[in-house]
Design an enzyme around this catalytic site. Structure first.
Site, PDB file in Angstrom:
ATOM      1  N   GLN A 110       0.669  -1.112   0.072  1.00 48.60           N
ATOM      2  CA  GLN A 110      -0.091  -0.055   0.095  1.00 48.60           C
ATOM      3  C   GLN A 110       0.878   1.404   0.010  1.00 48.60           C
ATOM      4  O   GLN A 110       0.503   2.324  -0.453  1.00 48.60           O
ATOM      5  CB  GLN A 110      -0.902  -0.096   1.190  1.00 48.60           C
ATOM      6  CG  GLN A 110      -2.068   1.080   0.886  1.00 48.60           C
ATOM      7  CD  GLN A 110      -3.274   0.483   0.464  1.00 48.60           C
ATOM      8  OE1 GLN A 110      -3.696  -0.706   0.700  1.00 48.60           O
ATOM      9  NE2 GLN A 110      -3.794   1.343  -0.454  1.00 48.60           N
ATOM     10  N   LYS A 113       1.993   1.885  -3.463  1.00 45.98           N
ATOM     11  CA  LYS A 113       0.595   2.015  -4.459  1.00 45.98           C
ATOM     12  C   LYS A 113       0.352   3.496  -4.175  1.00 45.98           C
ATOM     13  O   LYS A 113       0.025   4.337  -4.972  1.00 45.98           O
ATOM     14  CB  LYS A 113      -0.342   1.104  -3.990  1.00 45.98           C
ATOM     15  CG  LYS A 113      -1.726   1.467  -4.600  1.00 45.98           C
ATOM     16  CD  LYS A 113      -2.750   0.225  -4.190  1.00 45.98           C
ATOM     17  CE  LYS A 113      -2.292  -1.069  -3.852  1.00 45.98           C
ATOM     18  NZ  LYS A 113      -3.424  -1.895  -3.446  1.00 45.98           N
ATOM     19  N   LYS A 125      -2.581  -0.768   6.665  1.00 44.73           N
ATOM     20  CA  LYS A 125      -3.439  -2.063   6.525  1.00 44.73           C
ATOM     21  C   LYS A 125      -4.208  -2.575   7.717  1.00 44.73           C
ATOM     22  O   LYS A 125      -3.193  -2.491   8.471  1.00 44.73           O
ATOM     23  CB  LYS A 125      -3.038  -2.838   5.385  1.00 44.73           C
ATOM     24  CG  LYS A 125      -3.964  -3.606   4.866  1.00 44.73           C
ATOM     25  CD  LYS A 125      -4.590  -3.156   3.358  1.00 44.73           C
ATOM     26  CE  LYS A 125      -5.768  -3.996   3.123  1.00 44.73           C
ATOM     27  NZ  LYS A 125      -5.998  -3.510   1.783  1.00 44.73           N
ATOM     28  N   ASP A 165     -12.143  -3.423   2.488  1.00 45.44           N
ATOM     29  CA  ASP A 165     -11.369  -4.474   1.608  1.00 45.44           C
ATOM     30  C   ASP A 165     -12.074  -5.844   1.548  1.00 45.44           C
ATOM     31  O   ASP A 165     -13.349  -5.886   1.781  1.00 45.44           O
ATOM     32  CB  ASP A 165      -9.751  -4.683   2.411  1.00 45.44           C
ATOM     33  CG  ASP A 165      -9.015  -5.500   1.567  1.00 45.44           C
ATOM     34  OD1 ASP A 165      -8.437  -4.899   0.535  1.00 45.44           O
ATOM     35  OD2 ASP A 165      -8.599  -6.684   1.816  1.00 45.44           O
ATOM     36  N   ASN A 239     -16.535  -6.524  -4.935  1.00 43.23           N
ATOM     37  CA  ASN A 239     -16.522  -5.256  -5.378  1.00 43.23           C
ATOM     38  C   ASN A 239     -15.532  -5.162  -6.533  1.00 43.23           C
ATOM     39  O   ASN A 239     -16.049  -4.533  -7.487  1.00 43.23           O
ATOM     40  CB  ASN A 239     -16.004  -4.346  -4.384  1.00 43.23           C
ATOM     41  CG  ASN A 239     -15.903  -3.077  -4.581  1.00 43.23           C
ATOM     42  OD1 ASN A 239     -14.451  -2.737  -4.904  1.00 43.23           O
ATOM     43  ND2 ASN A 239     -16.898  -2.132  -4.407  1.00 43.23           N
ATOM     44  N   SER A 375     -10.515   7.179  -2.836  1.00 42.11           N
ATOM     45  CA  SER A 375     -10.580   7.399  -1.482  1.00 42.11           C
ATOM     46  C   SER A 375      -9.813   8.629  -0.963  1.00 42.11           C
ATOM     47  O   SER A 375     -10.632   9.375  -0.170  1.00 42.11           O
ATOM     48  CB  SER A 375      -9.790   6.385  -0.721  1.00 42.11           C
ATOM     49  OG  SER A 375     -10.463   5.067  -0.504  1.00 42.11           O
TER      50      SER A 375
HETATM   51  P1  NDP Z   1     -14.756  -8.714  -1.823  1.00 43.51           P
HETATM   52  O1  NDP Z   1     -14.993  -9.141  -0.440  1.00 43.51           O
HETATM   53  O2  NDP Z   1     -15.621  -7.693  -2.438  1.00 43.51           O
HETATM   54  O3  NDP Z   1     -14.590  -9.936  -2.907  1.00 43.51           O
HETATM   55  C1  NDP Z   1     -13.572 -10.674  -2.692  1.00 43.51           C
HETATM   56  C2  NDP Z   1     -14.015 -11.736  -3.909  1.00 43.51           C
HETATM   57  O4  NDP Z   1     -12.929 -12.556  -3.770  1.00 43.51           O
HETATM   58  C3  NDP Z   1     -15.312 -12.494  -3.573  1.00 43.51           C
HETATM   59  O5  NDP Z   1     -15.951 -13.022  -4.794  1.00 43.51           O
HETATM   60  C4  NDP Z   1     -14.657 -13.975  -2.693  1.00 43.51           C
HETATM   61  O6  NDP Z   1     -15.492 -15.245  -2.726  1.00 43.51           O
HETATM   62  C5  NDP Z   1     -13.309 -14.152  -3.498  1.00 43.51           C
HETATM   63  N1  NDP Z   1     -12.194 -14.694  -2.903  1.00 43.51           N
HETATM   64  C6  NDP Z   1     -11.742 -14.439  -1.542  1.00 43.51           C
HETATM   65  N2  NDP Z   1     -10.859 -15.201  -0.989  1.00 43.51           N
HETATM   66  C7  NDP Z   1     -10.943 -16.086  -2.012  1.00 43.51           C
HETATM   67  C8  NDP Z   1     -10.206 -17.263  -2.179  1.00 43.51           C
HETATM   68  N3  NDP Z   1      -9.270 -17.737  -1.169  1.00 43.51           N
HETATM   69  N4  NDP Z   1     -10.049 -17.975  -3.347  1.00 43.51           N
HETATM   70  C9  NDP Z   1     -11.082 -17.662  -4.279  1.00 43.51           C
HETATM   71  N5  NDP Z   1     -11.946 -16.477  -4.238  1.00 43.51           N
HETATM   72  C10 NDP Z   1     -11.738 -15.790  -3.176  1.00 43.51           C
HETATM   73  O7  NDP Z   1     -13.353  -7.818  -2.021  1.00 43.51           O
HETATM   74  P2  NDP Z   1     -12.659  -6.869  -2.870  1.00 43.51           P
HETATM   75  O8  NDP Z   1     -13.479  -7.228  -4.120  1.00 43.51           O
HETATM   76  O9  NDP Z   1     -12.815  -5.852  -2.448  1.00 43.51           O
HETATM   77  O10 NDP Z   1     -11.401  -7.307  -2.872  1.00 43.51           O
HETATM   78  C11 NDP Z   1     -10.636  -8.217  -3.740  1.00 43.51           C
HETATM   79  C12 NDP Z   1      -9.181  -7.969  -3.984  1.00 43.51           C
HETATM   80  O11 NDP Z   1      -8.956  -6.586  -4.313  1.00 43.51           O
HETATM   81  C13 NDP Z   1      -8.270  -7.975  -2.532  1.00 43.51           C
HETATM   82  O12 NDP Z   1      -7.113  -8.599  -2.877  1.00 43.51           O
HETATM   83  C14 NDP Z   1      -8.255  -6.474  -2.197  1.00 43.51           C
HETATM   84  O13 NDP Z   1      -6.952  -6.537  -1.296  1.00 43.51           O
HETATM   85  C15 NDP Z   1      -8.068  -5.863  -3.333  1.00 43.51           C
HETATM   86  N6  NDP Z   1      -8.329  -4.639  -3.395  1.00 43.51           N
HETATM   87  C16 NDP Z   1      -9.507  -4.088  -3.317  1.00 43.51           C
HETATM   88  C17 NDP Z   1      -9.857  -2.838  -3.072  1.00 43.51           C
HETATM   89  C18 NDP Z   1     -11.277  -1.999  -3.029  1.00 43.51           C
HETATM   90  O14 NDP Z   1     -11.365  -0.841  -3.079  1.00 43.51           O
HETATM   91  N7  NDP Z   1     -12.356  -3.077  -2.555  1.00 43.51           N
HETATM   92  C19 NDP Z   1      -8.694  -1.601  -3.538  1.00 43.51           C
HETATM   93  C20 NDP Z   1      -7.358  -2.419  -3.844  1.00 43.51           C
HETATM   94  C21 NDP Z   1      -7.393  -3.778  -3.858  1.00 43.51           C
HETATM   95  P3  NDP Z   1     -16.450 -15.506  -1.558  1.00 43.51           P
HETATM   96  O15 NDP Z   1     -17.449 -14.481  -1.392  1.00 43.51           O
HETATM   97  O16 NDP Z   1     -16.826 -16.885  -1.532  1.00 43.51           O
HETATM   98  O17 NDP Z   1     -15.448 -15.338  -0.239  1.00 43.51           O
END
Ligand code: NDP
Length: 443
Positions: A110, A113, A125, A165, A239, A375
């Site tokens: 982070q 980034k 974080k 997150d 997300n 953000s």
């Molecule tokens: P969410 O919780 O909204 O979504 C996460 C998704 O990933 C879900 O579909 C989840 O499935 C899946 N997932 C989680 N763990 C696993 C796993 N071990 N194997 C397969 N699928 C998995 O999170 P975000 O979309 O916010 O974040 C996703 C990634 O993006 C993370 O790495 C986060 O750090 C990164 N990120 C997010 C930001 C943001 O603004 N939200 C900003 C920058 C980076 P399930 O529902 O089954 O758990």
């Protein structure tokens, strides 16, 4: 052994068991040899050693009552990594896998980034090993309130500003922010990703997924290409994945595969995003439900989605989800570009496969920086008591992602690693933080 290689070994030896942190640190420091050779001041001031240790890491217990009035307890963390260029900024993750190593890797990433965005924000974080899945709204609220009753001491609009997150969306941010405000008695922009009715920014929800597509589009345009007509595989359905899929469609591409932690769907005609919205955000159900909406689609339990032929792959779920064998399958099937929507979703061996085979690869610290960038725009609006339109925010996001592309491309070229965006992003992010640390003395 070179200075950076030696240092990587030393840091690994001093932080046993922190494999995710080692992976992230080795990736960044592994790219810095020519920069350190050019700038002896970084060695003299022990900049790399200092950067590898968080300024502060808080570990605390979070006790809460479940719906049966049983006492539950979780472990929570806030890693305040680096404030050289601004207050600590980075999300909070709720997931059973959360531990100090994962949060140190995320806080370290982070820092660079945030530097790449060009905005004045440092890196941090946080998170807890709490699983919101299957919990009632009341349980999630009590957990969030208990967590904030301890965490508020370390936060402030000019100190540390968390966001969402994995596992932390608008509902969780609302509960945590509400408790913070109640304790401190002030209405201040200490959280981002807030609801629109109480200080949130339009465009924040979409920002990471949209930003990813803007960055990839910049890279592709640099090669006289674009998303038009491309088949795109996107892991996750949270997300980041959802808005990446939406923007893919807007740019003329076709999302053909998505997943969750249970399995993946393949819909060659193009994924129906209104069905995904209903399943994941309204019902909070599993992606396996998708075949009820589109009987021609296929659902597969478990991993393997990277075996589906695609032109562009966007891993948007979690760390280390795309391995060497997946990378080889993507290359064999003609994949031309990979962009990390998640943080470090590709293993180091997978990234090597992409580089060896001329696949465009955009690392997470550049590709998913759109979320933290907006953000920071939310923080600006809170300070100015203003509320920008979606279009205003989106324009600024586009500009910021374009700027990130320029910075990583220029740094890669300057150090004779044309097209290596991993090296470019690491060098550009590092230099900004390093110069600020040098200017501020030994602190
Ligand atoms: P969410 O919780 O909204 O979504 C996460 C998704 O990933 C879900 O579909 C989840 O499935 C899946 N997932 C989680 N763990 C696993 C796993 N071990 N194997 C397969 N699928 C998995 O999170 P975000 O979309 O916010 O974040 C996703 C990634 O993006 C993370 O790495 C986060 O750090 C990164 N990120 C997010 C930001 C943001 O603004 N939200 C900003 C920058 C980076 P399930 O529902 O089954 O758990």
């Amino acid at each position: 052994m070179s200075y950076t290689k030696n240092l990587i070994q030393e840091i690994i030896a001093k932080t046993p068991g922190e494999s995710e942190f080692h992976q992230a640190m080795a990736e960044v420091y592994g790219a810095l040899a020519p920069v350190v050779d050019d700038n002896p001041r970084y060695q003299e001031a022990a900049i790399l050693q200092r950067m590898a240790i968080p300024e502060r890491a808080i570990v605390f217990r979070v006790p809460w009552l479940d719906d049966k009035n049983h006492v539950q307890v979780n472990t929570a963390y806030r890693v305040q990594f680096n404030s050289a260029i601004g207050p600590y900024k980075g999300g909070i993750r709720f997931h059973p896998s959360v531990n100090l190593s994962i949060l140190k890797f995320l806080g370290f990433e982070q820092t660079f980034k945030n530097a790449l965005t060009g905005l004045p924000i440092g890196g941090g974080k946080g998170g807890a090993d709490f699983d919101p899945k299957g919990k009632s709204d009341g349980e999630v609220m009590r957990f969030c309130q208990s967590l904030m009753t301890e965490l508020y001491k370390y936060l402030g609009p000019d100190e540390d500003i968390p966001a969402g997150d994995i596992g932390v969306g608008a509902r969780e941010v609302g509960y945590m922010y509400g408790q913070y405000k109640r304790i401190v008695g002030r209405y201040e922009g200490v959280f981002t990703g807030k609801g629109i009715t109480y200080g949130g920014s339009l465009g924040r929800t979409e920002a990471t997924g949209h930003g990813l597509l803007y960055l990839m589009d910049n890279i592709l345009k640099g090669k006289n290409d674009g998303f038009d007509g491309k088949k795109v595989s996107i892991s996750g359905s949270g997300n980041v994945a959802f808005y990446a899929a939406k923007k893919t469609v807007e740019l003329g591409g076709r999302p053909i595969a998505m997943s969750d932690s249970g399995g993946f769907i393949h819909d060659p005609d193009g994924i129906d995003l209104s069905a995904i919205n209903e399943i994941k955000f309204v019902q909070r159900a599993r992606i396996s439900e998708y075949i009820k909406y589109r009987p021609n689609a296929k659902y597969t339990v478990g991993t393997g989605m990277w075996n589906i032929p695609c032109d562009i792959a966007l891993p948007c779920a979690t760390q280390n989800e795309l391995h060497e064998a997946d990378a080889k399958a993507l290359v064999a099937n003609g994949c031309k570009a990979v962009g990390e929507g998640a943080n470090m979703p590709c293993t180091a061996a997978a990234v090597d496969v992409f580089h060896e085979n001329g696949v465009i690869f955009a690392p997470g610290k550049a590709a998913n920086a759109g979320g933290v960038a907006v953000s920071c725009l939310e923080m600006s609006q809170n300070s100015m008591r203003l509320h920008w339109t979606f279009e205003e925010v989106d324009q600024k996001l586009k500009g910021i992602m374009g700027g990130i592309y320029e910075k990583m491309n220029t740094a890669a070229t300057e150090y004779k690693m044309d097209g290596n965006f991993v090296a470019g992003a690491n060098i550009a992010g590092f230099k900004k933080v390093a110069e600020a640390m040098l200017a501020q003395g030994v602190v």
